[in-house]
Scaffold this motif. Structure first.
Motif, short mmCIF file in Angstrom:
data_model
loop_
_atom_site.label_atom_id
_atom_site.label_comp_id
_atom_site.label_asym_id
_atom_site.label_seq_id
_atom_site.Cartn_x
_atom_site.Cartn_y
_atom_site.Cartn_z
N PRO A 1 6.89 16.78 31.91
CA PRO A 1 6.92 17.66 33.08
C PRO A 1 8.21 17.58 33.87
O PRO A 1 8.66 18.58 34.43
N HIS A 2 8.83 16.41 33.92
CA HIS A 2 10.10 16.29 34.65
C HIS A 2 11.19 17.14 34.00
O HIS A 2 11.91 17.88 34.67
N GLN A 3 11.33 17.04 32.67
CA GLN A 3 12.37 17.80 31.99
C GLN A 3 12.08 19.30 32.03
O GLN A 3 13.00 20.11 32.20
N LEU A 4 10.82 19.68 31.89
CA LEU A 4 10.49 21.09 31.96
C LEU A 4 10.78 21.64 33.35
O LEU A 4 11.26 22.77 33.50
N ASP A 5 10.50 20.85 34.38
CA ASP A 5 10.84 21.27 35.73
C ASP A 5 12.34 21.41 35.91
O ASP A 5 12.84 22.41 36.43
N LEU A 6 13.09 20.40 35.46
CA LEU A 6 14.54 20.46 35.59
C LEU A 6 15.14 21.62 34.81
O LEU A 6 16.08 22.28 35.26
N TRP A 7 14.63 21.85 33.62
CA TRP A 7 15.13 22.92 32.75
C TRP A 7 15.07 24.25 33.49
O TRP A 7 16.05 25.00 33.54
N GLN A 8 13.90 24.56 34.09
CA GLN A 8 13.79 25.84 34.78
C GLN A 8 14.48 25.82 36.14
O GLN A 8 15.00 26.82 36.60
N TRP A 9 14.52 24.65 36.79
CA TRP A 9 15.17 24.51 38.10
C TRP A 9 16.67 24.77 37.98
O TRP A 9 17.29 25.39 38.85
N ILE A 10 17.24 24.32 36.87
CA ILE A 10 18.68 24.47 36.65
C ILE A 10 19.01 25.80 35.98
O ILE A 10 19.95 26.50 36.37
N CYS A 11 18.25 26.17 34.95
CA CYS A 11 18.60 27.31 34.09
C CYS A 11 17.76 28.57 34.32
O CYS A 11 18.10 29.62 33.79
N GLY A 12 16.69 28.48 35.09
CA GLY A 12 15.81 29.62 35.28
C GLY A 12 14.74 29.69 34.20
O GLY A 12 14.76 28.95 33.21
#
Length: 391
Positions: free
Chosen positions: A190-201
């Motif tokens: 969940p952390h990486q999935l959150d960061l992925w969309q937080w950074i890249c959309g």
């Protein structure tokens, strides 16, 4: 409210225990731990031994929420109950911090977010502690600045989530459709999935190949390879597993004018002399190579993790300062994991927004036949090594 925020914690398992230690130990100065709730008598005995009479222990969460002893609450229970107890807190005007993930499926998280909108006085946060990492904060700053143009490709290889079989055998709810709702995507990523969309959309299309119990005796996924497409034509991959004994954590973003890489607690930015489009259109060298230079980055070096999230939450409650992650944002990363699961369940690409009722129904089919673990003795362990650094 008094000068100190009276805090309760639902669930004194691995993460709830850490939160309790941090607050009781004074690392979160806006809070005072006043109550905990857990259905396991052994964990309440542990709390009494370590916290004494200053912390009241409850065998169920709702009596604690109704006790008048707390102003704020951390929800650190198995995933299906995250939204249940968050909503109960909101309805009582209790500030709430929810451990990741926001929930198991997006329909239940939408219900939680709708309830939150009815209670603007409640400060609702999500425990996305990786957002405090200066590396990912800088990546987001660079991408969102537009300095390097548009995203062309994103790749995240996150395979350093190794877990032995004993990890899965340490709790009756772990790695079951009925108890956890998923595997590596719901628990570790969940952390990486959150960061992925937080950074890249957010992408617009997701296609996933997923293996269930490939490396362990479990029924949920422990090996995932995903391909995504974005609205601007960019593409991306997300690869993860709990089966690689010596894994990798490498996050790459290719833009028009730069390449950004986060790996091994280091952030590297290679700035292009010109955009790829300009080079391609003007060069007369059929094997041209882009001239690049490594950017000199200014990072603040801060990575306060969970304590940083809790202290920001305290500041938001008492002083109106920003949260690390607003609780309503939790649905975004969960949307990605639900779309990945649905793609694997159906064996085809899924477009976002996807049919959330279909996903819930497909999940419930698996819940109905989920394995029930018998005679499992819960094991509690120090979790600090599982979120240290940029992991």
């Amino acid at each position: 409210m008094s000068e100190k925020i009276r805090l309760g914690i639902i669930g004194i398992g691995n993460m709830g225990t850490e939160h309790a230690k941090w607050v009781f130990g004074g690392q979160c100065p806006d809070f005072v731990l006043t109550a905990v709730a857990d259905r396991n008598p052994a964990r309440l005995d542990w709390a009494r031994e370590h916290f004494g009479d200053s912390v009241t222990c409850f065998g169920e969460a709702l009596p604690m929420l109704d006790s008048g002893l707390i102003d704020a609450c951390i929800v650190a229970v198995p995933h299906y109950e995250h939204t249940v107890y968050a909503i109960e807190c909101m309805r009582r005007g209790i500030h709430v911090m929810v451990e990741k993930p926001a929930g198991v499926y997006t329909l239940q998280v939408r219900e939680m977010n709708e309830e939150a909108a009815k209670h603007p006085e409640v400060v609702f946060g999500m425990m996305f502690n990786q957002r405090t990492n200066c590396i990912y904060r800088k990546m987001r700053e660079l991408v969102h600045s537009g300095k390097y143009g548009q995203i062309r490709r994103t790749n995240w290889l996150i395979t350093n989530w190794y877990r032995p079989q004993f990890y899965y055998d340490s709790g009756a709810w772990r790695a079951t459709w009925a108890g956890e709702g998923g595997g590596v995507l719901l628990n570790q990523c969940p952390h990486q999935l959150d960061l992925w969309q937080w950074i890249c959309g957010m992408p617009v299309k997701v296609q996933t190949h997923m293996h269930f119990g490939k490396w362990h005796d479990i029924e949920v996924e422990d090996d995932v390879t995903t391909y995504v497409e974005y609205a601007n034509g960019a593409t991306g991959t997300f690869i993860t597993t709990t089966g690689d004994a010596c894994g990798t954590n490498r996050f790459e973003i290719q833009l028009d004018k730069a390449k950004i890489v986060a790996e091994s607690d280091r952030l590297t930015v290679l700035e292009f002399e010109q955009s790829e489009q300009e080079l391609s259109a003007t060069t007369r060298n059929p094997f041209a190579v882009m001239p690049v230079k490594e950017a000199q980055l200014e990072l603040d070096g801060q990575n306060p993790q969970h304590i940083g999230v809790l202290n920001a939450w305290g500041g938001a409650i008492l002083r109106g300062t920003p949260l690390v992650a607003n609780g309503a944002e939790g649905i975004n990363g969960l949307t990605l994991s639900n779309a990945m699961h649905l793609s694997a369940f159906l064996g085809k690409a899924v477009e976002l927004p996807f049919d959330e009722e279909l996903y819930r129904d497909e999940l419930m089919k698996r819940v109905a036949t989920s394995r029930r673990k018998e005679n499992v003795v819960s094991v509690y362990a120090d979790t600090s090594s599982s979120y240290a650094g940029s992991k």
